[in-house]
Design a protein around this motif. Structure first.
Motif, mmCIF file in Angstrom:
data_model
loop_
_atom_site.group_PDB
_atom_site.id
_atom_site.type_symbol
_atom_site.label_atom_id
_atom_site.label_comp_id
_atom_site.label_asym_id
_atom_site.label_seq_id
_atom_site.Cartn_x
_atom_site.Cartn_y
_atom_site.Cartn_z
ATOM 1 N N MET A 75 10.034 -2.765 1.164
ATOM 2 C CA MET A 75 11.426 -2.543 0.750
ATOM 3 C C MET A 75 11.919 -1.163 1.190
ATOM 4 O O MET A 75 13.019 -1.015 1.714
ATOM 5 N N ILE B 42 -3.036 -3.447 3.178
ATOM 6 C CA ILE B 42 -2.396 -3.543 1.863
ATOM 7 C C ILE B 42 -1.195 -2.593 1.801
ATOM 8 O O ILE B 42 -0.117 -2.964 1.357
ATOM 9 N N GLU B 43 -1.399 -1.371 2.283
ATOM 10 C CA GLU B 43 -0.312 -0.372 2.300
ATOM 11 C C GLU B 43 0.873 -0.890 3.113
ATOM 12 O O GLU B 43 2.020 -0.702 2.725
ATOM 13 N N ASP C 209 2.491 -3.970 1.270
ATOM 14 C CA ASP C 209 2.899 -3.693 -0.105
ATOM 15 C C ASP C 209 4.410 -3.884 -0.236
ATOM 16 O O ASP C 209 5.182 -3.326 0.552
ATOM 17 N N GLU C 210 4.815 -4.683 -1.241
ATOM 18 C CA GLU C 210 6.242 -5.060 -1.332
ATOM 19 C C GLU C 210 7.171 -3.868 -1.495
ATOM 20 O O GLU C 210 8.282 -3.854 -0.959
ATOM 21 N N ARG C 211 6.707 -2.833 -2.224
ATOM 22 C CA ARG C 211 7.553 -1.642 -2.403
ATOM 23 C C ARG C 211 7.686 -0.896 -1.065
ATOM 24 O O ARG C 211 8.782 -0.467 -0.704
ATOM 25 N N ASN C 212 6.567 -0.789 -0.347
ATOM 26 C CA ASN C 212 6.609 -0.118 0.954
ATOM 27 C C ASN C 212 7.487 -0.875 1.948
ATOM 28 O O ASN C 212 8.213 -0.265 2.725
ATOM 29 N N GLU D 276 -13.193 -1.534 5.450
ATOM 30 C CA GLU D 276 -12.586 -1.163 4.165
ATOM 31 C C GLU D 276 -11.242 -0.460 4.385
ATOM 32 O O GLU D 276 -10.255 -0.763 3.734
ATOM 33 N N LYS E 266 -8.549 -2.796 5.611
ATOM 34 C CA LYS E 266 -8.024 -3.595 4.503
ATOM 35 C C LYS E 266 -7.013 -2.756 3.704
ATOM 36 O O LYS E 266 -5.936 -3.232 3.350
#
Lengths: 66, 138
Positions: B79, B70-71, B74-77, B63, B66
């Motif tokens: 960028m 994701i972190e 993550d597209e913002r991360n 978990e 996963k």
């Protein structure tokens, strides 16, 4: 670009954490989107729209700059 | 991303072999090589143990893995990470130029100045190369 994400999310009774999990993004990204500090990629915008069964332009409002 | 468990078992074995073989090298003239083998061996052993432990942790906590993935993706991360790297690169280029001026002021040997200026030029060459590459890709 403005958006109605917070309003729509609350209408659906879903928490930021859960929405983030479904969209496979971080909770902070959802928070930033709602605050208007971050504009999503087209892919994420479509993912959000598809999740809520809405059109992208119903959630994200593009206003031309003067 | 972390590699397979077998890769780290292999690096652990190589590390142990290098570390142990350093004790077989005797004599003053082989002292340097022996030191290098101890250094590399110890480094490999340490790295392998840490990564094997991480692998074990990953297997017990899928978990969390996963979530971390994701972190990371993550597209913002992503960028934020790229912007921070670009900013750091911009700052470093002027920092290198500053060192070059400092070397000139303190009358340092010419080769040190040339290497420093070379680093500055290399930064711009790499920058132009990637700009050109991405222009074609996007």
């Amino acid at each position: 670009m403005k958006n109605r994400l917070e309003e729509i999310r609350k209408q659906h009774g879903i928490r930021q954490e859960d929405l983030a999990k479904v969209l496979e993004v971080s909770r902070q990204t959802i928070g930033s989107l709602e605050n208007g500090r971050y504009n999503p990629s087209i892919i994420l915008a479509f993912k959000i729209a598809r999740y809520f069964n809405m059109a992208v332009e119903d959630i994200f409002i593009y206003e031309e700059e003067e | 991303m972390l590699k397979k468990k077998s890769f780290y078992i292999m690096t652990l074995i190589i590390g142990i072999v290098l570390f142990c073989s350093s004790f077989l090298l005797r004599g003053e003239e082989l002292k340097t090589i022996s030191g290098i083998l101890i250094g590399i061996g110890a480094g490999l052993i340490g790295m392998s143990i840490v990564n094997l432990w991480m692998k074990g942790f990953e297997e017990k906590n899928p978990e969390l893995v996963k979530e971390n993935e994701i972190e990371f993706k993550d597209e913002r991360n992503v960028m934020i990470r790229y912007r921070a790297k670009a900013k750091a690169g911009d700052i470093i280029q002027w920092f290198i130029m500053g060192i070059a001026y400092l070397l000139i002021i303190i009358d340092a040997p010419l080769w040190t100045i040339l290497i420093t200026v070379g680093g500055f030029v290399l930064y711009h060459i790499i920058c132009l190369y990637y700009m050109n590459k991405y222009q074609k890709e996007m």
